[in-house]
Design an enzyme around this catalytic site. Sequence first.
Site, PDB file in Angstrom:
ATOM      1  N   ILE A  38       6.066  -2.904  -7.316  1.00  0.00           N
ATOM      2  CA  ILE A  38       5.265  -1.704  -7.549  1.00  0.00           C
ATOM      3  C   ILE A  38       5.711  -0.622  -6.562  1.00  0.00           C
ATOM      4  O   ILE A  38       5.469  -0.735  -5.358  1.00  0.00           O
ATOM      5  CB  ILE A  38       3.760  -1.989  -7.366  1.00  0.00           C
ATOM      6  CG1 ILE A  38       3.304  -3.124  -8.296  1.00  0.00           C
ATOM      7  CG2 ILE A  38       2.943  -0.721  -7.626  1.00  0.00           C
ATOM      8  CD1 ILE A  38       1.883  -3.584  -8.043  1.00  0.00           C
ATOM      9  N   ARG A  39       6.380   0.399  -7.058  1.00  0.00           N
ATOM     10  CA  ARG A  39       6.947   1.453  -6.182  1.00  0.00           C
ATOM     11  C   ARG A  39       7.655   0.811  -4.983  1.00  0.00           C
ATOM     12  O   ARG A  39       7.467   1.222  -3.839  1.00  0.00           O
ATOM     13  CB  ARG A  39       5.857   2.410  -5.703  1.00  0.00           C
ATOM     14  CG  ARG A  39       5.271   3.294  -6.783  1.00  0.00           C
ATOM     15  CD  ARG A  39       4.255   4.269  -6.203  1.00  0.00           C
ATOM     16  NE  ARG A  39       4.878   5.206  -5.282  1.00  0.00           N
ATOM     17  CZ  ARG A  39       4.207   5.944  -4.394  1.00  0.00           C
ATOM     18  NH1 ARG A  39       2.906   5.823  -4.283  1.00  0.00           N
ATOM     19  NH2 ARG A  39       4.850   6.780  -3.605  1.00  0.00           N
ATOM     20  N   HIS A  96       5.243  -8.150  -4.380  1.00  0.00           N
ATOM     21  CA  HIS A  96       3.857  -8.480  -4.033  1.00  0.00           C
ATOM     22  C   HIS A  96       3.540  -9.924  -4.406  1.00  0.00           C
ATOM     23  O   HIS A  96       2.995 -10.183  -5.493  1.00  0.00           O
ATOM     24  CB  HIS A  96       2.892  -7.552  -4.774  1.00  0.00           C
ATOM     25  CG  HIS A  96       2.907  -6.139  -4.320  1.00  0.00           C
ATOM     26  ND1 HIS A  96       1.988  -5.643  -3.425  1.00  0.00           N
ATOM     27  CD2 HIS A  96       3.726  -5.100  -4.637  1.00  0.00           C
ATOM     28  CE1 HIS A  96       2.234  -4.355  -3.212  1.00  0.00           C
ATOM     29  NE2 HIS A  96       3.288  -4.006  -3.933  1.00  0.00           N
ATOM     30  N   SER A 101       3.162   3.344   2.557  1.00  0.00           N
ATOM     31  CA  SER A 101       3.687   3.139   3.905  1.00  0.00           C
ATOM     32  C   SER A 101       3.421   4.315   4.839  1.00  0.00           C
ATOM     33  O   SER A 101       3.136   4.120   6.026  1.00  0.00           O
ATOM     34  CB  SER A 101       5.190   2.831   3.855  1.00  0.00           C
ATOM     35  OG  SER A 101       5.911   3.912   3.285  1.00  0.00           O
ATOM     36  N   GLU A 130       1.173 -11.745  -3.465  1.00  0.00           N
ATOM     37  CA  GLU A 130      -0.270 -11.969  -3.509  1.00  0.00           C
ATOM     38  C   GLU A 130      -0.865 -11.696  -4.889  1.00  0.00           C
ATOM     39  O   GLU A 130      -2.039 -12.039  -5.139  1.00  0.00           O
ATOM     40  CB  GLU A 130      -0.974 -11.095  -2.461  1.00  0.00           C
ATOM     41  CG  GLU A 130      -1.071  -9.624  -2.773  1.00  0.00           C
ATOM     42  CD  GLU A 130       0.191  -8.824  -2.524  1.00  0.00           C
ATOM     43  OE1 GLU A 130       0.141  -7.590  -2.667  1.00  0.00           O
ATOM     44  OE2 GLU A 130       1.231  -9.430  -2.191  1.00  0.00           O
ATOM     45  N   CYS A 162       6.174  -5.151   0.467  1.00  0.00           N
ATOM     46  CA  CYS A 162       6.322  -3.791  -0.067  1.00  0.00           C
ATOM     47  C   CYS A 162       6.201  -2.762   1.072  1.00  0.00           C
ATOM     48  O   CYS A 162       7.110  -2.625   1.871  1.00  0.00           O
ATOM     49  CB  CYS A 162       5.326  -3.550  -1.194  1.00  0.00           C
ATOM     50  SG  CYS A 162       5.724  -2.120  -2.218  1.00  0.00           S
ATOM     51  N   GLY A 208       0.859  -1.174   0.000  1.00  0.00           N
ATOM     52  CA  GLY A 208       0.000   0.000   0.000  1.00  0.00           C
ATOM     53  C   GLY A 208       0.896   1.226   0.000  1.00  0.00           C
ATOM     54  O   GLY A 208       1.906   1.249  -0.698  1.00  0.00           O
TER      55      GLY A 208
END
Length: 201
Positions: free
Chosen positions: A139-140, A180, A51, A182, A81, A49
């Site tokens: 992702i980032r 990630h 942070s 998931e 992440c 998400g």
Amino acid sequence: MTPPTIGVLALQGDTAEHRAVLDGLGARTAEVLAPEHLDTVDALVLPGGESTTMGKLAVRYGLVEPLRARIAAGMPAFGTCAGMILLSDRVVGAAADQTTVGGIDMTVRRNAFGRQTESFETCVAVDGIGEQPFDAVFIRAPWVDSVGPEASVLGRLPAEDGPGRIIAVRQGGLMATSFHPELTGDARVHRLFVDIAKGHS
């Protein structure tokens, strides 16, 4: 053996995706939104998400100190992440009001791989999940600059020269990945965490 109940911190991020993978592995899952919810779980996932936002919400909901206490007492936790940042003891590039829970003796570099448009997928080797490479989604994402003597490196990004950036770490019952798992359809990283949770329950 009764399967462990694994909570997923539901303040922001990929809560449903983590629960779906864990449910598929036979674990019992629950959302964690308040300190009393921590009393009902054996282990915890801190999802991806944003942070800084997750840290602010954890403060607002009174979760920071209870999370620190449970982790210090030995509750297994897995951060992906942004969750990796929350579990780190030190953060490079942290916002002025960045809040972390800590627990893993590592220095994490926030947004190390760049912006959302620089997200990518690549195959990585991860210790403990078998020899087949894992298709990792970044992702980032952060990476880990360094780990202390109590932490073990589980995976690095492939590099032509040098060992490559650290992207997966474990310290006792705590585990964290830059990527990630998931989002991939491959449950092996989650299965490793379920096994860790079983061993601590």
